[in-house]
Design a protein around this motif. Structure first.
Motif, PDB file in Angstrom:
ATOM      1  N   SER A   1       2.768  -0.796   1.676  1.00 24.27           N
ATOM      2  CA  SER A   1       2.255   0.649   1.070  1.00 24.27           C
ATOM      3  C   SER A   1       0.236   1.202   1.137  1.00 24.27           C
ATOM      4  CB  SER A   1       2.211   0.253  -0.659  1.00 24.27           C
ATOM      5  OG  SER A   1       0.969  -0.898  -1.092  1.00 24.27           O
ATOM      6  N   LEU A   2       0.635   1.550   1.246  1.00 31.26           N
ATOM      7  CA  LEU A   2      -1.126   2.461   1.530  1.00 31.26           C
ATOM      8  C   LEU A   2      -1.896   1.404  -0.714  1.00 31.26           C
ATOM      9  CD1 LEU A   2      -0.935   5.394   2.680  1.00 31.26           C
ATOM     10  CD2 LEU A   2      -1.684   3.645   3.809  1.00 31.26           C
ATOM     11  N   LEU A   3      -2.874   0.251   0.255  1.00 34.14           N
ATOM     12  CA  LEU A   3      -2.948  -0.216  -0.873  1.00 34.14           C
ATOM     13  C   LEU A   3      -4.857   0.712  -1.264  1.00 34.14           C
ATOM     14  CD1 LEU A   3      -2.717  -4.045   0.349  1.00 34.14           C
ATOM     15  CD2 LEU A   3      -1.275  -2.690  -1.667  1.00 34.14           C
ATOM     16  N   PRO A   4      -4.626   0.927  -2.900  1.00 36.99           N
ATOM     17  CA  PRO A   4      -4.519  -0.121  -4.071  1.00 36.99           C
ATOM     18  C   PRO A   4      -3.274   0.124  -4.745  1.00 36.99           C
ATOM     19  CG  PRO A   4      -6.272   0.829  -4.526  1.00 36.99           C
ATOM     20  CD  PRO A   4      -6.214   1.489  -2.566  1.00 36.99           C
ATOM     21  N   ALA A   5      -2.709   1.203  -3.736  1.00 38.50           N
ATOM     22  CA  ALA A   5      -1.556   1.545  -4.104  1.00 38.50           C
ATOM     23  C   ALA A   5      -0.103   0.940  -4.314  1.00 38.50           C
ATOM     24  CB  ALA A   5      -0.824   3.480  -3.749  1.00 38.50           C
ATOM     25  N   TRP A   6       0.706   0.399  -4.897  1.00 38.58           N
ATOM     26  CA  TRP A   6       1.946  -0.467  -5.665  1.00 38.58           C
ATOM     27  C   TRP A   6       2.017  -0.724  -4.749  1.00 38.58           C
ATOM     28  CZ3 TRP A   6       4.087   2.167  -8.568  1.00 38.58           C
ATOM     29  CH2 TRP A   6       4.248   4.253  -8.676  1.00 38.58           C
ATOM     30  N   ARG A   7       0.957  -2.726  -5.740  1.00 46.45           N
ATOM     31  CA  ARG A   7       1.308  -3.147  -5.902  1.00 46.45           C
ATOM     32  C   ARG A   7       2.133  -4.629  -6.148  1.00 46.45           C
ATOM     33  NH1 ARG A   7      -5.204  -4.710  -7.328  1.00 46.45           N
ATOM     34  NH2 ARG A   7      -6.307  -3.339  -6.200  1.00 46.45           N
ATOM     35  N   GLY A   8       2.412  -5.263  -5.837  1.00 46.12           N
ATOM     36  CA  GLY A   8       3.611  -6.209  -6.112  1.00 46.12           C
ATOM     37  C   GLY A   8       4.817  -6.029  -4.912  1.00 46.12           C
ATOM     38  N   ALA A   9       6.166  -6.672  -5.457  1.00 46.61           N
ATOM     39  CA  ALA A   9       7.200  -6.938  -4.791  1.00 46.61           C
ATOM     40  C   ALA A   9       7.917  -4.982  -4.402  1.00 46.61           C
ATOM     41  CB  ALA A   9       8.071  -7.639  -5.425  1.00 46.61           C
ATOM     42  N   ALA A  10       7.485  -4.746  -5.080  1.00 50.20           N
ATOM     43  CA  ALA A  10       9.086  -3.693  -4.697  1.00 50.20           C
ATOM     44  C   ALA A  10       7.650  -2.199  -3.915  1.00 50.20           C
ATOM     45  CB  ALA A  10       9.659  -3.056  -6.061  1.00 50.20           C
ATOM     46  N   PRO A  11       6.844  -1.792  -3.362  1.00 53.39           N
ATOM     47  CA  PRO A  11       6.636  -0.764  -3.159  1.00 53.39           C
ATOM     48  C   PRO A  11       7.086   0.616  -2.377  1.00 53.39           C
ATOM     49  CG  PRO A  11       5.896  -2.359  -1.234  1.00 53.39           C
ATOM     50  CD  PRO A  11       7.191  -3.232  -2.681  1.00 53.39           C
ATOM     51  N   VAL A  12       7.774   0.128  -1.333  1.00 53.26           N
ATOM     52  CA  VAL A  12       8.528   1.191  -0.859  1.00 53.26           C
ATOM     53  C   VAL A  12       9.282   1.866  -2.109  1.00 53.26           C
ATOM     54  CG1 VAL A  12       9.956   1.686   0.850  1.00 53.26           C
ATOM     55  CG2 VAL A  12       8.602   0.091   1.434  1.00 53.26           C
ATOM     56  N   GLN A  13      10.203   1.460  -2.804  1.00 54.28           N
ATOM     57  CA  GLN A  13      10.942   1.598  -3.300  1.00 54.28           C
ATOM     58  C   GLN A  13      10.390   2.511  -4.552  1.00 54.28           C
ATOM     59  OE1 GLN A  13      11.207  -1.826  -2.661  1.00 54.28           O
ATOM     60  NE2 GLN A  13      13.414  -3.013  -3.201  1.00 54.28           N
ATOM     61  N   HIS A  14       9.502   1.925  -5.304  1.00 54.22           N
ATOM     62  CA  HIS A  14       8.099   2.708  -6.592  1.00 54.22           C
ATOM     63  C   HIS A  14       8.032   4.018  -5.913  1.00 54.22           C
ATOM     64  CE1 HIS A  14       8.632   0.585  -9.899  1.00 54.22           C
ATOM     65  NE2 HIS A  14       8.298  -0.545  -9.057  1.00 54.22           N
ATOM     66  N   ALA A  15       7.332   4.016  -4.188  1.00 53.61           N
ATOM     67  CA  ALA A  15       6.673   4.809  -3.710  1.00 53.61           C
ATOM     68  C   ALA A  15       7.760   6.181  -3.536  1.00 53.61           C
ATOM     69  CB  ALA A  15       6.282   5.044  -2.350  1.00 53.61           C
ATOM     70  N   ILE A  16       9.609   6.110  -3.693  1.00 53.88           N
ATOM     71  CA  ILE A  16       9.633   6.854  -3.197  1.00 53.88           C
ATOM     72  C   ILE A  16      10.653   7.286  -4.886  1.00 53.88           C
ATOM     73  CG2 ILE A  16      12.676   7.160  -3.152  1.00 53.88           C
ATOM     74  CD1 ILE A  16      12.782   5.531  -0.690  1.00 53.88           C
ATOM     75  N   LEU A  17      10.337   6.447  -5.906  1.00 47.14           N
ATOM     76  CA  LEU A  17      11.064   6.476  -7.181  1.00 47.14           C
ATOM     77  C   LEU A  17      10.170   8.091  -8.141  1.00 47.14           C
ATOM     78  CD1 LEU A  17      11.390   3.688  -9.298  1.00 47.14           C
ATOM     79  CD2 LEU A  17      13.462   5.682  -8.139  1.00 47.14           C
ATOM     80  N   ALA A  18       8.134   7.332  -7.342  1.00 43.15           N
ATOM     81  CA  ALA A  18       7.414   8.174  -7.489  1.00 43.15           C
ATOM     82  C   ALA A  18       7.497   9.991  -6.762  1.00 43.15           C
ATOM     83  CB  ALA A  18       6.540   7.417  -7.575  1.00 43.15           C
ATOM     84  N   GLY A  19       8.099   9.819  -5.747  1.00 44.51           N
ATOM     85  CA  GLY A  19       8.381  11.004  -5.371  1.00 44.51           C
ATOM     86  C   GLY A  19       6.796  11.552  -4.436  1.00 44.51           C
ATOM     87  N   ASP A  20       6.148  10.225  -3.926  1.00 47.80           N
ATOM     88  CA  ASP A  20       5.471  10.265  -2.839  1.00 47.80           C
ATOM     89  C   ASP A  20       5.289  10.583  -1.522  1.00 47.80           C
ATOM     90  OD1 ASP A  20       4.090   9.269  -5.178  1.00 47.80           O
ATOM     91  OD2 ASP A  20       3.316   6.655  -3.928  1.00 47.80           O
ATOM     92  N   GLU A  21       5.150  11.898  -0.971  1.00 46.01           N
ATOM     93  CA  GLU A  21       5.276  12.527   0.012  1.00 46.01           C
ATOM     94  C   GLU A  21       5.118  11.243   1.214  1.00 46.01           C
ATOM     95  OE1 GLU A  21       3.333  16.539   0.268  1.00 46.01           O
ATOM     96  OE2 GLU A  21       5.532  16.871  -1.670  1.00 46.01           O
ATOM     97  N   MET A  22       3.792  10.197   1.309  1.00 46.13           N
ATOM     98  CA  MET A  22       2.901   9.677   1.586  1.00 46.13           C
ATOM     99  C   MET A  22       2.670   8.805   1.734  1.00 46.13           C
ATOM    100  SD  MET A  22       1.476  10.258   5.030  1.00 46.13           S
ATOM    101  CE  MET A  22       1.111  12.171   5.233  1.00 46.13           C
TER     102      MET A  22
END
Length: 314
Positions: free
Chosen positions: A110-131
């Motif tokens: 992830s692009l820290l400090p966003a999505w610290r933790g075990a599942a950063p890629v999954q949460h990026a998609i769930l949140a609708g992140d474009e980048m």
């Protein structure tokens, strides 16, 4: 530098390969999680990282806990300059963090400090992140909170599953980790503290979190299916059993179906949501292999007005 690489799943193998291929560093050993049961026979299988290290003739350490004294003693004997980490899967105690002279450096997706933790890629998609992207940072005792050495960015494509995106980041991130090792070794790279603003957390996704809510908008249903594929796997209830949703397609022109209501055509299966319908492309009934949704629908003979998620799973 003399390196001890820590990692466990397949996603960590590209980074290990990049470090093995480097002419500037020596991978003296690999740390990975102990062998785990796999397959129908539930026999013990070595992790993908362990298998790759053994192929390369590299010593493999498999501590049950990273604070085990036998492991710590061997790590001190090896005396690594630095320990690069990719998805190792266990918390490192301070006594282990203090052994390498230049610490432990994690490749995090992830692009820290966003999505610290075990599942950063999954949460990026769930949140609708474009980048999104990947970061290398110095591990400290906080959760993914250490200072950052470097980042790469990656666009999230409209049809990306977490598996698709993680695969791309694993290969792109392998180059970032190798470059970070080079910069640490020659003293040209300094870690920069993370911003205090913009911190988001990405805990491991549970099976319960992967259940589709058909009253949610179609866009949310699509994100849950993509974000939870391949693991833990998006699912819904159908006739008292779990039906896994492998992939769906948005259909903005179909808004006539109630949430979860199924409509079956010759080669298409649609399900209503809180907004417009989605087309079910591939599904996986309980105890069976994935199949085209149209084949599944013909086999179960869906009744008019029948819905997904209408009954609890037994």
């Amino acid at each position: 530098m003399k390196l001890v690489f820590a990692g466990t799943p397949e996603v960590a193998v590209p980074a290990l390969d990049a470090l093995i291929a480097s002419d500037r560093h020596e991978v003296a050993a690999v740390v990975t999680r102990p062998d785990a049961p796999a397959g129908r026979g539930r026999r013990l299988v070595a992790s993908p990282v362990a298998q790759r290290a053994e192929e390369a003739g590299i010593e493999v350490l498999k501590p049950v806990r990273p604070r085990d004294e036998d492991f710590l003693a061997r790590l001190r004997e090896i005396a690594p300059d630095c320990c690069p980490v990719v998805a190792y899967g266990a918390l490192l105690p301070r006594v282990a963090l203090d052994i390498p002279a230049k610490g432990w450096v994690n490749l995090h997706f992830s692009l820290l400090p966003a999505w610290r933790g075990a599942a950063p890629v999954q949460h990026a998609i769930l949140a609708g992140d474009e980048m999104t992207g990947a970061s290398t940072f110095q591990i400290e005792e906080g959760l993914d909170s250490g200072p950052v050495y470097g980042v790469i960015t990656e666009h999230v494509r409209p049809t990306d599953t977490s598996g698709d995106l993680l695969t791309r980041l694993a290969f792109a991130g392998s180059g970032l980790l190798a470059a970070t090792m080079d910069g640490i070794e020659d003293g040209t790279l300094k870690a920069v503290p993370q911003p205090t603003a913009g911190v988001t957390l990405a805990p491991k996704l549970t099976v319960e979190a992967a259940q589709v809510d058909w009253h949610a908008p179609a866009l949310r249903v699509d994100r849950v299916v993509r974000g939870c594929t391949p693991a833990p796997g998006a699912w819904t209830a159908f006739r008292g059993e779990r039906l896994k949703l492998v992939n769906v397609h948005l259909h903005p022109d179909r808004a006539e179906l109630a949430p979860g209501e199924l409509m079956v055509g010759k080669n298409h299966v649609y399900a209503g949501t809180g907004s417009h319908a989605v087309e079910l492309l591939w599904v996986q009934p309980q105890g069976k292999k994935p199949m085209p949704a149209a084949d599944w629908a013909r086999g179960v003979r869906i009744a008019p007005g029948e819905k997904l998620g209408a009954a609890d799973v037994g």
